[in-house]
Scaffold this motif. Structure first.
Motif, PDB file in Angstrom:
ATOM      1  N   UNK A 117       0.845  -1.187   0.000  1.00 40.90           N
ATOM      2  CA  UNK A 117       0.000   0.000   0.000  1.00 40.90           C
ATOM      3  C   UNK A 117       0.880   1.236   0.000  1.00 40.90           C
ATOM      4  N   UNK A 118       0.420   2.266  -0.718  1.00 38.10           N
ATOM      5  CA  UNK A 118       1.188   3.508  -0.803  1.00 38.10           C
ATOM      6  C   UNK A 118       0.231   4.686  -0.983  1.00 38.10           C
ATOM      7  N   UNK A 119       0.697   5.873  -0.586  1.00 35.51           N
ATOM      8  CA  UNK A 119      -0.112   7.079  -0.770  1.00 35.51           C
ATOM      9  C   UNK A 119      -1.099   7.302   0.367  1.00 35.51           C
ATOM     10  N   UNK A 120      -1.716   8.469   0.356  1.00 38.09           N
ATOM     11  CA  UNK A 120      -2.649   8.821   1.424  1.00 38.09           C
ATOM     12  C   UNK A 120      -3.903   7.955   1.422  1.00 38.09           C
ATOM     13  N   UNK A 121      -4.249   7.422   0.286  1.00 36.54           N
ATOM     14  CA  UNK A 121      -5.465   6.619   0.176  1.00 36.54           C
ATOM     15  C   UNK A 121      -5.205   5.121   0.342  1.00 36.54           C
ATOM     16  N   UNK A 122      -3.995   4.794   0.728  1.00 36.66           N
ATOM     17  CA  UNK A 122      -3.630   3.380   0.891  1.00 36.66           C
ATOM     18  C   UNK A 122      -3.937   2.571  -0.362  1.00 36.66           C
ATOM     19  N   UNK A 123      -3.554   3.110  -1.503  1.00 36.30           N
ATOM     20  CA  UNK A 123      -3.770   2.419  -2.770  1.00 36.30           C
ATOM     21  C   UNK A 123      -2.958   1.127  -2.808  1.00 36.30           C
ATOM     22  N   UNK A 124      -3.630   0.021  -3.146  1.00 37.64           N
ATOM     23  CA  UNK A 124      -2.941  -1.266  -3.245  1.00 37.64           C
ATOM     24  C   UNK A 124      -2.232  -1.360  -4.586  1.00 37.64           C
ATOM     25  N   UNK A 139       8.587   1.982  -2.891  1.00 38.23           N
ATOM     26  CA  UNK A 139       8.783   3.320  -2.322  1.00 38.23           C
ATOM     27  C   UNK A 139       9.054   3.230  -0.827  1.00 38.23           C
ATOM     28  N   UNK A 140       9.707   4.240  -0.276  1.00 38.92           N
ATOM     29  CA  UNK A 140      10.110   4.201   1.123  1.00 38.92           C
ATOM     30  C   UNK A 140       8.914   4.119   2.070  1.00 38.92           C
ATOM     31  N   UNK A 141       7.783   4.686   1.664  1.00 45.47           N
ATOM     32  CA  UNK A 141       6.605   4.708   2.528  1.00 45.47           C
ATOM     33  C   UNK A 141       5.664   3.526   2.279  1.00 45.47           C
ATOM     34  N   UNK A 142       6.119   2.495   1.605  1.00 51.95           N
ATOM     35  CA  UNK A 142       5.273   1.326   1.336  1.00 51.95           C
ATOM     36  C   UNK A 142       4.870   0.662   2.647  1.00 51.95           C
ATOM     37  N   UNK A 143       3.613   0.243   2.699  1.00 49.85           N
ATOM     38  CA  UNK A 143       3.070  -0.373   3.913  1.00 49.85           C
ATOM     39  C   UNK A 143       2.406  -1.708   3.580  1.00 49.85           C
ATOM     40  N   UNK A 144       2.223  -2.529   4.605  1.00 49.94           N
ATOM     41  CA  UNK A 144       1.544  -3.822   4.462  1.00 49.94           C
ATOM     42  C   UNK A 144       2.129  -4.616   3.290  1.00 49.94           C
ATOM     43  N   UNK A 145       3.428  -4.772   3.311  1.00 50.77           N
ATOM     44  CA  UNK A 145       4.136  -5.429   2.214  1.00 50.77           C
ATOM     45  C   UNK A 145       4.083  -6.954   2.375  1.00 50.77           C
TER      46      UNK A 145
END
Length: 276
Positions: A117-124, A139-145
């Motif tokens: 997930x990335x961006x303010x909207x948690x785009x998958x 990207x550095x701010x990637x989440x839920x990888x």
């Protein structure tokens, strides 16, 4: 910094191409022989159709036969003859002459896809990268990888003369199916037992869908659904003679795997049920 930006840009390009690449992968791939037994003295040519399709033995997406191989009755592997790729299917021929059971297979290379997930909207988003590579492309701010391994085997068995068992042995890699009931002994109205393994160990929780040819010409799919038990076994009874397609899948977590967090592995088997 520039290297990281290039990597992120590459991940975006790869994600765009992923939709195209996975189109055929999203469709079950299978290999369909012209015959399942050879009784002609001196052997005979058989032809094989390969495609990726949600329909049972309905040609749809092109699937290559370049990686096809034949496991001979003594365990050695041979490559097919006369491979041709069309718009909706590919084809190859092989001359069967050696006594015993052969396994015809097309195994794709393992594919690794990382979801994040990335961006303010948690785009998958997705990137084609394994765990060892994903740090360079995300990207550095990637989440839920999460990184997933995908792998598919498309198989069928051909018997010349008397059935044998050597070609039925497993390799101990990824998801595999070992016929407990010999493919040449599948008869309408009688129970069939298959056993699933993952990395050489019996695998519980493999889901399998089994359908008979001709689904386009009947109102009901008449699909058989089974799930493997603690020993990796499934038991089902084909009630009608004909050609069948089994689509088996296992989804699960991978422990201590350096390349993926979870797996989605498939075995697609084409087999024949004989008249009783």
């Amino acid at each position: 910094m520039k290297t990281k930006m290039k990597a992120v840009a590459l991940a975006s390009v790869m994600a765009m191409g992923l939709a195209v690449t996975t189109t055929a992968q999203a469709h079950p791939r299978w290999v369909l022989p012209s015959h399942f037994t050879v009784s002609k003295e001196g052997g005979d040519w058989l032809t094989f159709d390969v495609t990726a399709s949600h329909g049972t033995f309905v040609f749809d997406k092109p699937a290559g036969s370049d990686q096809a191989f034949v496991v001979m009755p003594d365990g050695r592997s041979e490559r097919p003859n006369f491979v041709v790729r069309g718009k909706r299917r590919s084809m190859f021929d092989f001359f069967f002459t050696e006594e015993g059971t052969h396994k015809v297979a097309i195994n794709n290379q393992p594919s690794y896809y990382t979801q994040y997930k990335a961006g303010r909207r948690d785009t998958v988003k997705w990137a084609r990268a394994n765990k060892a590579e994903r740090g360079d492309v995300l990207p550095e701010q990637a989440r839920d990888v999460v990184t997933q391994l995908s792998y598919t085997r498309a198989e069928s068995y051909i018997t010349v003369g008397m059935p044998t068992d050597k070609a039925l042995e497993i390799e101990g890699k990824m998801l595999e199916m070992k016929p407990i009931t010999h493919p040449s002994d599948i008869i309408e109205g009688e129970p069939v037992t298959f056993q699933f393994f993952f990395n050489g160990e019996p695998q519980e929780g493999v889901t399998a869908e089994i359908t008979r040819e001709g689904t386009m010409y009947r109102n009901h799919q008449e699909q058989i659904d089974v799930v493997s038990d603690k020993d990796g076994k499934v038991i089902f009874t084909p009630e009608v003679a004909g050609r069948y397609l089994m689509k088996a899948n296992y989804k699960g977590e991978l422990k201590d795997n350096p390349l993926a967090d979870k797996a989605s592995a498939n075995v697609h088997l084409t087999f024949e049920t004989q008249l009783n």
